[in-house]
Design an enzyme around this catalytic site. Structure first.
Site, PDB file in Angstrom:
ATOM      1  N   LYS A 192     -30.725  28.086   3.592  1.00  0.00           N
ATOM      2  CA  LYS A 192     -30.401  26.701   3.971  1.00  0.00           C
ATOM      3  C   LYS A 192     -29.982  26.664   5.425  1.00  0.00           C
ATOM      4  O   LYS A 192     -29.230  27.507   5.878  1.00  0.00           O
ATOM      5  CB  LYS A 192     -29.254  26.191   3.091  1.00  0.00           C
ATOM      6  CG  LYS A 192     -28.739  24.824   3.459  1.00  0.00           C
ATOM      7  CD  LYS A 192     -27.619  24.356   2.531  1.00  0.00           C
ATOM      8  CE  LYS A 192     -26.256  24.557   3.144  1.00  0.00           C
ATOM      9  NZ  LYS A 192     -25.153  24.072   2.324  1.00  0.00           N
TER      10      LYS A 192
ATOM     11  N   ARG B 281     -12.070  22.197   4.413  1.00  0.00           N
ATOM     12  CA  ARG B 281     -13.295  22.586   5.129  1.00  0.00           C
ATOM     13  C   ARG B 281     -13.167  22.495   6.652  1.00  0.00           C
ATOM     14  O   ARG B 281     -14.069  22.850   7.363  1.00  0.00           O
ATOM     15  CB  ARG B 281     -14.485  21.744   4.626  1.00  0.00           C
ATOM     16  CG  ARG B 281     -14.957  22.237   3.266  1.00  0.00           C
ATOM     17  CD  ARG B 281     -16.132  21.457   2.754  1.00  0.00           C
ATOM     18  NE  ARG B 281     -15.746  20.118   2.349  1.00  0.00           N
ATOM     19  CZ  ARG B 281     -16.620  19.158   2.051  1.00  0.00           C
ATOM     20  NH1 ARG B 281     -17.906  19.400   2.108  1.00  0.00           N
ATOM     21  NH2 ARG B 281     -16.184  17.983   1.672  1.00  0.00           N
TER      22      ARG B 281
ATOM     23  N   GLY C 221       0.806  -1.230   0.000  1.00  0.00           N
ATOM     24  CA  GLY C 221       0.000   0.000   0.000  1.00  0.00           C
ATOM     25  C   GLY C 221       0.832   1.268   0.000  1.00  0.00           C
ATOM     26  O   GLY C 221       0.286   2.363  -0.186  1.00  0.00           O
TER      27      GLY C 221
HETATM   28  C1  R5P Z   1     -21.361  24.637   1.964  1.00  0.00           C
HETATM   29  O1  R5P Z   1     -21.885  25.662   2.341  1.00  0.00           O
HETATM   30  C2  R5P Z   1     -20.895  24.405   0.569  1.00  0.00           C
HETATM   31  O2  R5P Z   1     -20.946  25.534  -0.228  1.00  0.00           O
HETATM   32  C3  R5P Z   1     -21.696  23.305  -0.075  1.00  0.00           C
HETATM   33  O3  R5P Z   1     -23.041  23.731  -0.191  1.00  0.00           O
HETATM   34  C4  R5P Z   1     -21.625  22.049   0.735  1.00  0.00           C
HETATM   35  O4  R5P Z   1     -20.303  21.707   1.018  1.00  0.00           O
HETATM   36  C5  R5P Z   1     -22.306  20.935   0.017  1.00  0.00           C
HETATM   37  O5  R5P Z   1     -22.362  19.810   0.824  1.00  0.00           O
HETATM   38  P1  R5P Z   1     -23.405  18.680   0.536  1.00  0.00           P
HETATM   39  O6  R5P Z   1     -23.339  18.348  -0.923  1.00  0.00           O
HETATM   40  O7  R5P Z   1     -22.947  17.525   1.387  1.00  0.00           O
HETATM   41  O8  R5P Z   1     -24.739  19.171   0.966  1.00  0.00           O
END
Ligand code: R5P
Length: 304
Positions: A191, A91, A34
């Site tokens: 959201k 992130r 690996g």
């Molecule tokens: C978060 O605010 C980003 O802009 C994306 O909306 C997010 O990372 C998307 O994640 P998922 O596809 O898991 O909802």
């Protein structure tokens, strides 16, 4: 001289063509246990650009990137520019909960200490990650490349102008960038994230680009040709919700664009099942949806 790691070989070849530079070949393989093997094939220039995204498998691609940078330094490169179209671990730029590892910081430190002299990435989730570098570090937008693709290859002559939709307020800047280039309207949904793979999306607060008419009645979604744009599609939860709500209020068609098509956990299938026409991603990550090439954008960034 351009050198592509195994996650971005084709993209690196296209960047080399754009710039009229030589592409240096790299042999990579995995030993039976690996571990990773990497060999640069041929003499190298004093100035080299390494291109390697660090998406899935993140740890292997990151290790390969570090091997490449350190190896090139060791082989005599004086200046190494590092292009990571999609940067994994970006992130986790802070401790959201006590005791968490600030992975983005560690990754930046590793890239820099391996020998990078300059760093370029695309639509990094949080721009503050670049502050972890002491070397020049830039975040480039892929939205012009996506807008150009939509304009030239996606719309047919005579099509109604689409409405560009950000699935949350954080993505509104992307929607604005694209709508300005194409010359159409844009808006955003609201959201609320309930967990890593669970989000709730609402349409009631949608706002229009124009100050004078800044609310959109849900009725105006009826018959709309919507194009949702985001930086990353990870699990697809955000996009699935956005599609569902737009469809629920009568959108005629919904297509989806993003820079980084991670599409984990069958994300693409779930997005199509929710009613999306097309998913248009860039080749920051290789996937069936990677229709927009970043080669020209990378070449332009390297010319700057
Ligand atoms: C978060 O605010 C980003 O802009 C994306 O909306 C997010 O990372 C998307 O994640 P998922 O596809 O898991 O909802």
């Amino acid at each position: 001289m351009i050198i592509g790691g195994s996650s971005s070989q084709d993209l690196a070849a296209h960047v080399a063509c754009e710039l009229g530079e030589e592409l240096c070949y790299v042999e990579t393989k995995k030993f039976p246990d690996g571990e990773r093997y990497l060999r640069v094939d041929g003499p190298i220039d004093e100035e080299v650009t390494v291109i390697q995204s660090t998406g899935y498998p993140q740890d292997e691609n990151l290790m390969e990137l570090l091997f490449m940078i350190a190896n090139l330094k060791d082989l005599g490169a004086k200046k190494i520019r590092v292009v990571v179209p999609y940067m994994g671990y970006a992130r986790q730029e802070k401790r959201f909960n006590p005791g968490e590892t600030v992975s983005a910081k560690i990754v930046c430190e590793l890239i820099q200490s391996a020998g990078a002299d300059e760093f370029i990435t695309f639509n990094i989730h949080e721009e503050c990650v670049l502050d972890f570098f002491d070397i020049p570090a830039r975040n480039v937008s892929a939205m012009p490349a996506i807008a150009e693709y939509l304009d030239k290859k996606f719309f047919k002559k005579g099509d109604d102008k689409p409405f560009i939709i950000a699935p949350d307020k954080g993505a509104y800047g992307f929607a604005q960038e694209i709508s300005e280039i194409i010359g159409c309207d844009c808006t955003y949904l609201t959201k609320v994230r309930l967990g890593p793979d669970k989000v709730e999306t609402k349409i009631v607060d949608v706002r229009c680009d124009s100050e004078s008419d800044n609310t959109v009645n849900v009725d105006s979604v009826k018959g709309m040709h919507a194009i949702i744009v985001d930086d990353i599609i990870a699990t697809g939860g955000t996009i699935v919700n956005a599609i569902k709500i737009l469809k629920q209020y009568g959108a005629e068609s919904v297509d989806v664009c993003c820079v980084h098509p991670i599409l984990a956990n069958n994300g693409a299938t779930r997005i199509y099942a929710a009613g999306a026409g097309k998913i248009i991603g860039t080749n920051s990550l290789s996937s069936d949806t990677s229709r927009v090439s970043l080669a020209k954008s990378i070449a332009d960034a390297l010319r700057d």
